[in-house]
Design a protein around this motif. Structure first.
Motif, short mmCIF file in Angstrom:
data_model
loop_
_atom_site.label_atom_id
_atom_site.label_comp_id
_atom_site.label_asym_id
_atom_site.label_seq_id
_atom_site.Cartn_x
_atom_site.Cartn_y
_atom_site.Cartn_z
N PHE A 45 -8.33 -0.01 -0.48
CA PHE A 45 -7.93 0.93 0.56
C PHE A 45 -7.79 0.21 1.90
O PHE A 45 -8.46 -0.79 2.16
CB PHE A 45 -8.96 2.05 0.72
N ARG A 46 -6.93 0.75 2.73
CA ARG A 46 -6.77 0.29 4.11
C ARG A 46 -6.96 1.50 5.02
O ARG A 46 -6.30 2.53 4.83
CB ARG A 46 -5.38 -0.30 4.29
N LEU A 47 -7.85 1.41 5.99
CA LEU A 47 -8.10 2.53 6.89
C LEU A 47 -7.04 2.56 7.98
O LEU A 47 -6.90 1.61 8.76
CB LEU A 47 -9.49 2.38 7.51
N ASP A 48 -6.28 3.66 8.04
CA ASP A 48 -5.14 3.76 8.94
C ASP A 48 -5.37 4.69 10.12
O ASP A 48 -4.41 5.12 10.76
CB ASP A 48 -3.90 4.23 8.16
N GLN A 49 -6.61 5.04 10.42
CA GLN A 49 -6.89 5.83 11.62
C GLN A 49 -8.17 5.31 12.25
O GLN A 49 -9.03 4.74 11.59
CB GLN A 49 -7.00 7.31 11.30
N PHE A 94 0.82 -1.20 0.00
CA PHE A 94 0.00 0.00 0.00
C PHE A 94 0.86 1.26 0.00
O PHE A 94 1.88 1.32 0.70
CB PHE A 94 -0.91 0.05 1.24
N GLY A 95 0.44 2.26 -0.77
CA GLY A 95 0.96 3.60 -0.59
C GLY A 95 0.23 4.27 0.55
O GLY A 95 -0.82 3.80 1.00
N LYS A 96 0.77 5.38 1.04
CA LYS A 96 0.14 6.07 2.17
C LYS A 96 -0.37 7.42 1.70
O LYS A 96 0.35 8.18 1.05
CB LYS A 96 1.15 6.26 3.31
N ILE A 97 -1.64 7.74 2.04
CA ILE A 97 -2.25 8.97 1.55
C ILE A 97 -3.18 9.55 2.61
O ILE A 97 -3.90 8.81 3.29
CB ILE A 97 -3.03 8.71 0.23
N ASN A 98 -3.11 10.86 2.76
CA ASN A 98 -4.15 11.59 3.50
C ASN A 98 -5.20 11.99 2.47
O ASN A 98 -4.98 12.89 1.66
CB ASN A 98 -3.56 12.82 4.19
N MET A 99 -6.34 11.32 2.48
CA MET A 99 -7.33 11.51 1.42
C MET A 99 -8.03 12.86 1.48
O MET A 99 -8.55 13.34 0.47
CB MET A 99 -8.36 10.38 1.47
N MET A 100 -8.03 13.52 2.65
CA MET A 100 -8.75 14.79 2.75
C MET A 100 -8.24 15.84 1.76
O MET A 100 -9.04 16.41 1.00
CB MET A 100 -8.70 15.33 4.19
N GLU A 143 -8.51 15.04 8.86
CA GLU A 143 -7.61 14.24 8.04
C GLU A 143 -8.21 12.84 7.88
O GLU A 143 -9.08 12.44 8.65
CB GLU A 143 -6.21 14.14 8.66
N CYS A 144 -7.74 12.13 6.88
CA CYS A 144 -8.24 10.77 6.64
C CYS A 144 -7.09 9.96 6.03
O CYS A 144 -6.90 9.94 4.81
CB CYS A 144 -9.45 10.79 5.73
N TRP A 145 -6.32 9.27 6.88
CA TRP A 145 -5.14 8.53 6.44
C TRP A 145 -5.52 7.12 6.01
O TRP A 145 -6.14 6.37 6.76
CB TRP A 145 -4.10 8.48 7.54
N LEU A 146 -5.16 6.81 4.76
CA LEU A 146 -5.48 5.52 4.17
C LEU A 146 -4.24 4.89 3.56
O LEU A 146 -3.31 5.60 3.16
CB LEU A 146 -6.53 5.67 3.06
N GLY A 147 -4.26 3.58 3.46
CA GLY A 147 -3.37 2.89 2.55
C GLY A 147 -4.08 2.74 1.22
O GLY A 147 -5.30 2.55 1.18
N ILE A 148 -3.34 2.84 0.10
CA ILE A 148 -3.96 2.79 -1.22
C ILE A 148 -3.11 1.93 -2.16
O ILE A 148 -1.88 2.04 -2.17
CB ILE A 148 -4.14 4.21 -1.81
N ARG A 149 -3.76 1.06 -2.91
CA ARG A 149 -3.05 0.26 -3.92
C ARG A 149 -3.99 -0.01 -5.09
O ARG A 149 -5.21 -0.10 -4.93
CB ARG A 149 -2.53 -1.04 -3.34
N ARG A 150 -3.41 -0.12 -6.28
CA ARG A 150 -4.20 -0.45 -7.46
C ARG A 150 -4.76 -1.86 -7.34
O ARG A 150 -4.08 -2.78 -6.89
CB ARG A 150 -3.34 -0.36 -8.72
N ARG A 151 -6.01 -2.02 -7.75
CA ARG A 151 -6.60 -3.35 -7.77
C ARG A 151 -6.10 -4.11 -9.00
O ARG A 151 -5.85 -3.51 -10.06
CB ARG A 151 -8.13 -3.26 -7.82
N VAL A 152 -5.96 -5.37 -8.86
CA VAL A 152 -5.56 -6.23 -9.98
C VAL A 152 -6.82 -6.70 -10.69
O VAL A 152 -7.69 -7.31 -10.06
CB VAL A 152 -4.75 -7.45 -9.46
#
Length: 517
Positions: free
Chosen positions: A489-493, A169-175, A508-517
């Protein structure tokens, strides 16, 4: 008189002022409200409510008051909050003649727009102009602009997703990324070009400040404007002196009001200047199907184009409504979907993605509205998230104008009373929604009761309801449908905290993010 004499005189006069200004009206002018419970300070002045707005937590303060005192609560010297579906239908109903309260004067920048104009006839005139821009045919023409911005958005999210951790997963603040895409989309729709936030990855907009172009943070400007206007709207006597108050909250907020107006001026001038240059060169414009183009074609009652200041004001209204609410809501929807999945693994995300996979072709970069507009589970997830987050959380104040007053919840409110219904409290009322009111349960929307349907209020109700709600639904379906079709997505908070200006914004909304296969 010496300086000490002035201090003594002030000390003697202050209690007299407090008694005459706050205490006496409580026992005389507003005696009819004495029996209604509420916070002690709120019975004498608007200071209690304004303090909540100053803290960015007015929705929470009002909600706490309702939990303590009941469905009908006095939150100001002449302001009663009613937290029932029936109150919603009474206070905001078509034909009741109520006016927006003086609170809205604090939101006027330049000339009043359709959002903050108080005069009923002026609102009708303005709404006819703006409503044309949101007709079903017009909204359909907006989709290419949304699509182009969403393509740029997923391009940047793909880059973030490519920088992975040990779990892929990459790490992203989605807000902020929801803010960037919402601002770019409404910039495209309201002003003719995106602000470029997505590609820059920064909260930045050009603003015209007295003929000089400067770059200001758009979302931050909007939030501060909402905070200071919501506070000063409750304290109209303070507004003339706000610039000299020692609290920097007011000076920064008032600068944000000016900056926000400057953003609209710069964007409108850029668009109109480009069209004027084309006209001088003899180029024929083929027309661009967006909100600004429709406002430019609008006419007054005597057949004249609307004035430039009104054009700027209405474009600014669309900027505020289309950026702040959509960005805050989109981020909250993503959080609550993932929160619901975390609470009951395997019941939310897999079901949503299966529905999206069946509707959106594998080679589609982003969703088309025709693919997602009728997906039932997607809509259930969006509605349930809007209930739990309540971006429009505060009670929108209305002034009773009927000479005979109005009856509601076994109370009679005379002419001149200010009434409001707090959406956040209504959406979190266990008496209305059941014991699982705080749970994310999309399937509750399969068998709503009439009162629950009546009590769901994400876009307000009645003649002053959000004119752009069809665009908002379209945009949210495209953003959420595209995001969950393309990514895992992975919820990180653990919790989603929020701060309220005019609307309620996730911090803020911190998530893990990765492309679906």
């Amino acid at each position: 008189m010496k300086a000490d004499d002035y201090l003594v005189l002030a000390a003697l006069l202050l209690p007299l002022f407090v008694v005459s200004y706050w205490i006496v009206p409580y026992f005389t002018t507003y005696k009819h409200l004495q029996h209604i419970p509420g916070p002690f300070l709120g019975k004498f002045s608007n200071v209690w409510l304004a303090a909540g707005a100053r803290q960015g937590k007015k929705f929470a303060w009002v909600d706490d008051a309702h939990r303590k005192y009941g469905k009908v609560v006095r939150v100001g010297f002449n302001h009663v909050s009613i937290a029932t579906p029936e109150g919603l239908r009474t206070v905001y109903a078509h034909g009741n003649g109520f006016l927006k309260d003086y609170f809205y004067n604090a939101f006027v920048s330049g000339v009043p727009g359709v959002f903050n104009v108080r005069d009923r006839f002026e609102h009708t005139r303005k709404r006819k102009i703006v409503a044309h821009a949101f007709s079903p045919g017009a909204v359909k023409d907006f989709e290419p602009h949304m699509t182009n911005n969403l393509v740029r958005w997923v391009g940047e999210l793909d880059k973030i997703a490519s920088h992975t951790d040990g779990q892929g997963f990459g790490k992203i603040n989605m807000m902020p990324w929801c803010t960037f895409v919402a601002f770019d989309i409404i910039g495209d729709l309201a002003f003719g070009a995106p602000f470029g936030m997505v590609l820059r990855g920064r909260d930045e907009c050009p603003a015209d400040m007295g003929g000089n172009t400067v770059y200001v943070p758009g979302a931050e400007t909007l939030n501060r404007r909402g905070e200071v206007s919501s506070t000063l709207g409750l304290l109209p006597q303070v507004r003339p002196f706000a610039k000299v108050l020692p609290d920097p909250f007011f000076t920064r907020g008032l600068q944000s009001v000016a900056n926000l107006h400057g953003i609209a001026v710069a964007a409108v001038d850029k668009r109109l200047s480009a069209e004027a240059r084309d006209s001088e060169k003899g180029l024929v414009s083929i027309g661009r199907h967006d909100i600004l183009e429709m406002l430019c074609r609008a006419k007054t009652s005597d057949g004249q184009p609307i004035a430039r200041e009104e054009l700027i004001s209405e474009a600014l209204t669309q900027l505020i409504a289309g950026s702040d609410t959509v960005s805050n809501t989109a981020c909250a929807i993503m959080y609550w979907i993932l929160h619901g999945e975390r609470a009951r693994p395997g019941t939310i995300v897999s079901r949503l993605q299966a529905e999206l996979d069946a509707a959106i072709p594998a080679d589609a970069v982003v969703a088309a509205h025709s693919m997602v507009k009728n997906l039932p589970f997607l809509r259930q997830c969006i509605d349930e998230s809007m209930r739990l987050h309540s971006t429009s959380a505060l009670g929108l104040p209305r002034l009773v104008t009927a000479p005979e007053g109005v009856a509601c919840e076994k109370e009679h409110f005379p002419l001149g009373t200010v009434l409001s219904v707090p959406s956040y409290t209504l959406h979190h009322d266990a008496d209305l929604w059941g014991a699982d009111v705080e749970e994310f349960r999309p399937d509750r929307w399969l068998d709503l009761t009439p009162r629950q349907r009546m009590g769901f209020n994400p876009f307000s109700f009645g003649p002053r309801a959000c004119v752009g709600q069809n665009v908002a639904h379209m945009e949210l379906a495209l953003i959420i449908g595209t995001a969950f079709r393309r990514y895992d997505f992975r919820l990180d908070q653990q919790v989603l905290t929020s701060h309220e200006g005019f609307s309620k914004k996730p911090d803020e909304c911190w998530l893990g993010i990765r492309r679906r296969v």
